[in-house]
Scaffold this motif. Structure first.
Motif, PDB file in Angstrom:
ATOM      1  N   GLU A  65       0.825  -1.217   0.000  1.00 24.90           N
ATOM      2  CA  GLU A  65       0.000   0.000   0.000  1.00 24.90           C
ATOM      3  C   GLU A  65       0.856   1.262   0.000  1.00 24.90           C
ATOM      4  OE1 GLU A  65      -3.264  -0.005  -0.547  1.00 24.90           O
ATOM      5  OE2 GLU A  65      -3.112  -2.179  -0.663  1.00 24.90           O
ATOM      6  N   ASP A  66       2.168   1.134  -0.217  1.00 27.11           N
ATOM      7  CA  ASP A  66       3.048   2.301  -0.271  1.00 27.11           C
ATOM      8  C   ASP A  66       2.978   2.944  -1.646  1.00 27.11           C
ATOM      9  OD1 ASP A  66       3.837   1.808   2.328  1.00 27.11           O
ATOM     10  OD2 ASP A  66       5.688   0.781   1.753  1.00 27.11           O
ATOM     11  N   GLY A  67       3.513   4.125  -1.740  1.00 28.85           N
ATOM     12  CA  GLY A  67       3.468   4.873  -2.984  1.00 28.85           C
ATOM     13  C   GLY A  67       2.353   5.900  -2.909  1.00 28.85           C
ATOM     14  N   GLU A  68       2.271   6.700  -3.917  1.00 31.09           N
ATOM     15  CA  GLU A  68       1.248   7.741  -4.006  1.00 31.09           C
ATOM     16  C   GLU A  68      -0.010   7.105  -4.596  1.00 31.09           C
ATOM     17  OE1 GLU A  68       0.844  12.024  -6.312  1.00 31.09           O
ATOM     18  OE2 GLU A  68       2.708  10.911  -6.416  1.00 31.09           O
ATOM     19  N   LEU A  69      -1.100   7.043  -3.817  1.00 28.09           N
ATOM     20  CA  LEU A  69      -2.301   6.316  -4.214  1.00 28.09           C
ATOM     21  C   LEU A  69      -3.474   7.266  -4.403  1.00 28.09           C
ATOM     22  CD1 LEU A  69      -3.878   3.636  -4.643  1.00 28.09           C
ATOM     23  CD2 LEU A  69      -4.277   3.621  -2.174  1.00 28.09           C
TER      24      LEU A  69
END
Length: 161
Positions: free
Chosen positions: A10-14
Motif C-alpha cells: 500500500e506504499d506509494g502515491e495512491l
C-alpha cells in the motif's frame, strides 16, 4: 541519487476514486532519469481506464496481477488474465478496461517515462475533464484521444468512465 528501498503493498502515491481507475505511483520517471515509470492501475468492475488513445513517445507494458482486463488495439479486442503481459506500442490506438465482475489490478511499465504525469493530473483533478481539457493536457505528451470510439466501446461493453 536514488537510494535503495522497498515499497509495501500500500506504499506509494495512491489515488482511488469511486467507480474509476485508481493509480498507485511506484516508480516516478523523474527519479530515474526519465527512463521508465511504473504505475499500478486498480480497476473496479466494468470500469474503462482511459479513452481510446495513442501516444507517440512511449511504449506501455501491462502485467496483469488480478482480474480480467479487456484491451482494444485498433479494431481488435482481447482479454488478458493474471500473469499475462500486454504490449501497447507507441503510435497504436488502444485502451483497456476491467472486463470482469471482480476488481482488477495491473502494473503499467511506461518507457520512456513521463506519461505518468498525465495520469497524476487526471487523478488530482477530482472530476472528469471535458474532452477539450483532456486533449489540451494530453497534447504535450504526444497523446491524442478518440472520444467517438470511446463512447462506442462504453456502449458495447456497458462500461463506466
Amino acid at each position: 541519487m536514488v537510494e535503495h528501498r522497498i515499497l509495501g503493498p500500500e506504499d506509494g502515491e495512491l489515488y482511488q476514486p469511486q467507480q474509476a481507475c485508481g493509480d498507485r505511483f511506484l516508480v516516478n520517471s523523474r527519479e530515474w532519469g526519465g527512463h521508465f515509470s511504473l504505475v499500478e492501475h486498480r480497476l473496479p468492475p466494468k470500469v474503462l481506464a482511459a479513452p481510446v488513445h495513442r501516444h507517440t513517445h512511449e511504449d506501455e507494458f501491462s502485467f496483469i496481477l488480478e482480474g480480467s482486463v479487456g484491451a482494444r488495439f485498433g479494431d481488435e479486442e482481447v482479454v488478458a488474465r493474471p500473469g499475462d503481459l500486454v504490449f501497447k506500442p507507441r503510435d497504436e490506438w488502444h485502451t483497456f478496461w476491467n472486463a470482469g465482475e471482480t476488481p482488477a489490478r495491473l502494473l503499467e511499465i511506461i518507457s520512456p517515462g513521463g506519461l505518468e504525469e498525465l495520469f497524476r493530473w487526471l487523478d488530482q483533478l477530482g472530476g472528469e475533464p471535458s474532452p477539450e481539457q483532456l486533449e489540451q493536457k494530453a497534447r504535450p505528451y504526444g497523446c491524442s484521444t478518440d472520444m467517438d470510439a470511446t463512447m462506442a466501446l462504453i456502449a458495447k461493453h456497458g462500461l463506466v468512465f
